[in-house]
Structure formats: structure tokens, C-alpha cells
Design an enzyme around this catalytic site. Sequence first.
Site, short mmCIF file in Angstrom:
data_model
loop_
_atom_site.label_atom_id
_atom_site.label_comp_id
_atom_site.label_asym_id
_atom_site.label_seq_id
_atom_site.Cartn_x
_atom_site.Cartn_y
_atom_site.Cartn_z
N ASP A 184 -3.80 73.11 19.08
CA ASP A 184 -4.70 73.84 20.36
C ASP A 184 -4.42 75.55 20.46
N ALA A 241 -12.81 72.41 22.45
CA ALA A 241 -13.98 73.18 22.98
C ALA A 241 -14.16 74.13 24.10
N SER A 263 -15.69 74.32 27.46
CA SER A 263 -16.30 73.11 27.97
C SER A 263 -17.07 73.55 29.22
N THR A 310 -20.60 64.52 24.74
CA THR A 310 -20.54 64.55 26.23
C THR A 310 -22.02 64.25 26.50
N ASP A 311 -22.09 63.59 27.90
CA ASP A 311 -23.55 63.13 28.41
C ASP A 311 -24.40 64.18 28.59
N GLU A 312 -24.08 65.60 28.29
CA GLU A 312 -24.74 66.58 28.69
C GLU A 312 -25.90 66.94 27.50
N TYR A 343 -23.91 75.60 26.49
CA TYR A 343 -22.72 74.46 25.99
C TYR A 343 -23.18 73.19 25.65
N LYS A 385 -22.53 71.40 21.90
CA LYS A 385 -22.10 70.36 21.72
C LYS A 385 -23.09 69.17 20.85
N ASN A 419 -15.58 63.72 33.99
CA ASN A 419 -14.08 63.02 34.12
C ASN A 419 -13.53 63.84 35.38
N TYR A 456 -23.37 74.57 44.69
CA TYR A 456 -24.58 75.15 44.03
C TYR A 456 -25.83 74.46 44.81
N ARG A 458 -23.75 63.31 39.59
CA ARG A 458 -23.08 63.57 38.39
C ARG A 458 -22.35 61.96 38.27
N ARG A 487 -26.87 77.22 39.71
CA ARG A 487 -26.44 77.30 38.46
C ARG A 487 -28.04 77.64 37.76
P1 NAD Z 1 -10.82 71.96 28.77
O1 NAD Z 1 -11.66 73.18 28.59
O2 NAD Z 1 -10.03 71.52 29.70
O3 NAD Z 1 -9.65 72.18 27.28
C1 NAD Z 1 -10.23 72.55 26.16
C2 NAD Z 1 -9.15 72.67 25.13
O4 NAD Z 1 -9.56 73.21 23.95
C3 NAD Z 1 -8.15 73.66 25.90
O5 NAD Z 1 -6.75 73.50 25.64
C4 NAD Z 1 -8.31 75.22 24.79
O6 NAD Z 1 -7.25 75.73 24.78
C5 NAD Z 1 -8.57 74.21 23.58
N1 NAD Z 1 -9.49 75.09 22.70
C6 NAD Z 1 -10.79 75.95 23.02
N2 NAD Z 1 -11.08 76.47 21.86
C7 NAD Z 1 -10.23 76.16 20.87
C8 NAD Z 1 -10.52 76.51 19.63
N3 NAD Z 1 -10.94 77.49 19.00
N4 NAD Z 1 -9.34 76.06 18.48
C9 NAD Z 1 -8.30 74.87 19.31
N5 NAD Z 1 -8.20 74.83 20.50
C10 NAD Z 1 -9.20 75.29 21.27
O7 NAD Z 1 -11.78 70.76 28.43
P2 NAD Z 1 -11.90 69.15 28.71
O8 NAD Z 1 -12.66 69.07 29.85
O9 NAD Z 1 -10.52 68.67 28.52
O10 NAD Z 1 -12.89 68.57 27.74
C11 NAD Z 1 -12.35 68.35 26.43
C12 NAD Z 1 -13.59 67.62 25.48
O11 NAD Z 1 -14.37 66.56 26.22
C13 NAD Z 1 -14.67 68.35 25.17
O12 NAD Z 1 -14.90 68.66 23.97
C14 NAD Z 1 -15.90 68.54 26.15
O13 NAD Z 1 -16.97 68.97 25.57
C15 NAD Z 1 -15.59 67.05 26.19
N6 NAD Z 1 -16.04 66.42 27.46
C16 NAD Z 1 -15.72 66.78 28.72
C17 NAD Z 1 -15.87 66.25 29.66
C18 NAD Z 1 -15.31 66.62 31.33
O14 NAD Z 1 -15.89 65.98 32.13
N7 NAD Z 1 -14.42 67.68 31.26
C19 NAD Z 1 -16.76 65.23 29.92
C20 NAD Z 1 -17.17 64.75 28.55
C21 NAD Z 1 -17.08 65.37 27.37
O1 DAU Z 2 -20.88 65.38 31.88
C1 DAU Z 2 -19.95 65.80 31.08
C2 DAU Z 2 -19.47 67.27 31.45
O2 DAU Z 2 -19.11 67.51 32.84
C3 DAU Z 2 -18.87 67.88 30.35
O3 DAU Z 2 -19.56 67.93 29.24
C4 DAU Z 2 -18.37 69.39 30.74
O4 DAU Z 2 -17.58 69.95 29.70
C5 DAU Z 2 -17.58 69.42 32.15
O5 DAU Z 2 -17.50 70.86 32.51
C6 DAU Z 2 -18.79 68.97 33.19
O6 DAU Z 2 -20.06 69.38 33.19
P1 DAU Z 2 -20.56 70.06 34.89
O7 DAU Z 2 -21.34 70.99 34.93
O8 DAU Z 2 -21.12 68.73 35.25
O9 DAU Z 2 -19.20 70.19 35.47
P2 DAU Z 2 -18.75 70.94 36.77
O10 DAU Z 2 -17.46 70.61 37.40
O11 DAU Z 2 -18.94 72.57 36.30
O12 DAU Z 2 -20.01 70.78 37.90
C7 DAU Z 2 -20.27 69.53 38.44
C8 DAU Z 2 -21.34 69.69 39.44
O13 DAU Z 2 -20.96 70.35 40.27
C9 DAU Z 2 -22.50 70.62 38.79
O14 DAU Z 2 -23.90 70.03 39.32
C10 DAU Z 2 -22.23 71.93 39.28
C11 DAU Z 2 -21.86 71.62 40.62
N1 DAU Z 2 -20.92 72.79 41.01
C12 DAU Z 2 -19.98 73.15 40.27
C13 DAU Z 2 -18.86 74.26 40.56
C14 DAU Z 2 -18.17 74.75 39.61
C15 DAU Z 2 -21.04 73.38 42.42
O15 DAU Z 2 -21.78 72.91 43.29
N2 DAU Z 2 -19.94 74.28 42.73
C16 DAU Z 2 -18.98 74.77 41.77
O16 DAU Z 2 -18.30 75.78 42.12
#
Ligand code: NAD
Ligand code: DAU
Length: 341
Positions: A33, A83, A85, A125-127, A153, A157, A183, A210, A217, A276
Amino acid sequence: MTVIVTGGAGFIGSNFIFYMLGKYPGYRIVCLDKLTYAGNLSTLAPVMGDERFRFVKADICSREDVDRLFAEEKPDIVVNFAAESHVDRSIEDPGVFLNTNIIGTQTLMDACRKHGIKRYHQVSTDEVYGDLPLDRPDLFFTEETPLHTSSPYSASKAAADLLVLAYHRTYGLPVTISRCSNNYGPYHFPEKLIPLVIANALNDKPLPVYGKGENVRDWLYVEDHCRAIDLVIHNGREGEVYNIGGHNEMRNIDIVRMICKELGKPESLITYVTDRKGHDLRYAIDPTKIHRELGWLPGTRFADGIKKTVKWYLDNREWWETIISGEYMDYYEKMYGNNEI
Ligand code: NAD
Ligand code: DAU
């Protein structure tokens, strides 16, 4: 079995490391990391003393560092969580997303080709499927849904996913891809909706929603995602994509209200802010394939998962208070200062 987990100091990666060390006493887990703003070494404190675990600070884009680690560890499996993210950050500054999410993926796969591995798994990701209309609840993303991205983003991906499939077809690299919905759970960075709302509510600060809060979601408890990836890396078919989601669609505004209720905070904290750019309307996963082929089903109901999550943030204030006291404050001010509508 040696597993390299990239991005393991982030939200899902750290949960995956805890899950794997707990489930497989004979496995060695190596976390690579870069420790960007989203990575926290303190998250991994519970496993730092475990002799089956090693942490290495490195960038997945650094060919030299990645190559050295692969030569030392000779991994059987590589799971790439690393990533950039956060969608909002990608709108502000796309460059780092293209570098980490695409070039980083290529760098890892080149090392996999050179050193030989049993499986490279790309956490996607589903995005990548774009969004679905709000008035068509009958539509879901399947693995055959065309890629149709909205943000820098998601475009990064999707590009990585195509590269992974190309490495499979061209070089025969044994790959799998999983595409999961949103998640939530412990160690979720407080720039994302659920942890941000919990942290703000606990500090009696405005809860930014927003637009009208009607975007939908499909939420999954993080441990269910980890269990699905475990199944895919061990039993999933090479070259295949698996969607992961639990049919748990919720409007943003309903989530925010639920958190207010859970914490006993007034809904008057809710503040509608500028939407957004390019905001995806609805995500909804069809998880039939992973259920049929690998027997996966979600285990945690949202009503229980959100209670557990809120409790975790109450019990672990130091973890997120440290984060929101640092560089995060500048980000927050930039994103939300004067943004009320
Ligand atoms: P996060 O942002 O919490 O963590 C990302 C991690 O990657 C961090 O520890 C960061 O230090 C590390 N990182 C970033 N750039 C790097 C680099 N160049 N080299 C090495 N390490 C690096 O992300 P997350 O929410 O845990 O998501 C993890 C993965 O799952 C991502 O690939 C994201 O696209 C995918 N994903 C996330 C969600 C979600 O809801 N969070 C859902 C579906 C898929
Ligand atoms: O679907 C999977 C994705 O989910 C992952 O690939 C991404 O890494 C992860 O960040 C997440 O993306 P979203 O954009 O869906 O998550 P976020 O928590 O940023 O936003 C969730 C929803 O809430 C979205 O519709 C935007 C809205 N939002 C977000 C923030 C941060 C608000 O209304 N207010 C806020 O302050």
C-alpha cells in the site's frame, strides 16, 4: 499460499486482510500500500504483530518496487484493491485516478506475467456499468451490461477491467474480476456518504445531501464483499467477471434519516447541497451468476449492518477523529464550504 493484497490499508482491503487471516491459518498475507490520504497504517495495527502478515509501503505504479516484492514473496494470488476510489475527487482531479487505477493495474499484471501466479484478481465496481433510470425498478446490471461510465473514476476502473480481460486473452494470464455495489462497515473513510454522515451527526454538523437525495445505491456489508472475493479467487472461473450485490437498494435521503434515528439526532441537520456533476441515478446489481456458480449470498441485512456500523464508529472515535482532524479538513472545506442550496 501467499496472497499479495494491494490497497490493504484502505477500507475494503483491510477488512479483507482480517477476513483472510481469520479464515486461513496457513496463509501468508502481504499488504502492498502506498498509504495515500485514504490508507491508514493504524487500521492494520491488530495484525502487525502476526508472523503470517507483512506490510510493505509501495506504489503499485512503481515497476521496481512491485518487481522486487514479487521476487521476494513469490505470490500465488494477487488481489488488487489499490485505487483512487472517491468519485468527487476524480471530478476535481482525474490524473491520479488514471495513473493508479489503470497504469497501476498494468504494472501489477506485468509482474504477475513475469513471476507467474495462480490468480490475479481485480476488485472492480458496479460503477463501470453507468447508471439505471429511477423509474425502471425492473432493470439490473448483469455481467453482460455494456460498460458505460459517467465519472473519471468509473472510466478509469472500466479501462482497467478491459486491460485485465486483454491480458487474459492475449497472454493467458489467469484473471478474475469482481464488480461490487456500494460497501459500508468498519474503517470506511469519512469522505464517503455513510461514515461522513455518522461523523458529522456525532459532531452536530450539517449532513450534506447532494441534489434531492433521491439517487439510489445498492448497499452491501463489507464482510459479505470479502467473502465473495474469497470465493471468486478460489473457485471462480478464469477470465470471468462476477457481479456482487445484495439487492439492497436505498435512496440516499433514507439512509441519512436512518442514521439520524439510530444516533438520536434531529433531521434538521440534513442540508441539501449542490449536486455531484454527472451524478449516477441508480445502481442495482443482479448477483445471479455468483450465487448460481459459487453459492454466494449476502449474510448481513442492512438494518443489522447499519446498527453494527454506527456502533463501530461510536466505539472507535479515535480512528476517525484523527482522520478528520488532518488534511481531510482542507478537502472538506473545499467540497462543502458555501455549497448549501
Ligand atoms: P479506499 O480509498 O478506502 O482505499 C484505497 C487504498 O489503496 C488505500 O489504502 C490507499 O493508500 C491505497 N492506494 C491508493 N493508491 C495506491 C497506489 N498507487 N499504490 C498502492 N496503494 C495505493 O478504497 P476502498 O473503498 O477500500 O476500495 C477498494 C477497491 O474496491 C477499489 O479498487 C474500489 O474501486 C473498489 N470498490 C469499492 C467499493 C466501495 O463501496 N468502497 C465498491 C466496489 C468496489
Ligand atoms: O458503487 C460502488 C462505488 O461506491 C465504489 O466504486 C466507489 O469507490 C465508492 O466510493 C462508492 O461510490 P459512490 O459515489 O456511490 O459513494 P459515495 O459514498 O461517495 O456516495 C454515495 C451516494 O451519496 C451518492 O449518490 C452521492 C451521495 N452523497 C455523497 C456524499 C459524500 C451525498 O449525498 N452527500 C455526500 O456528502
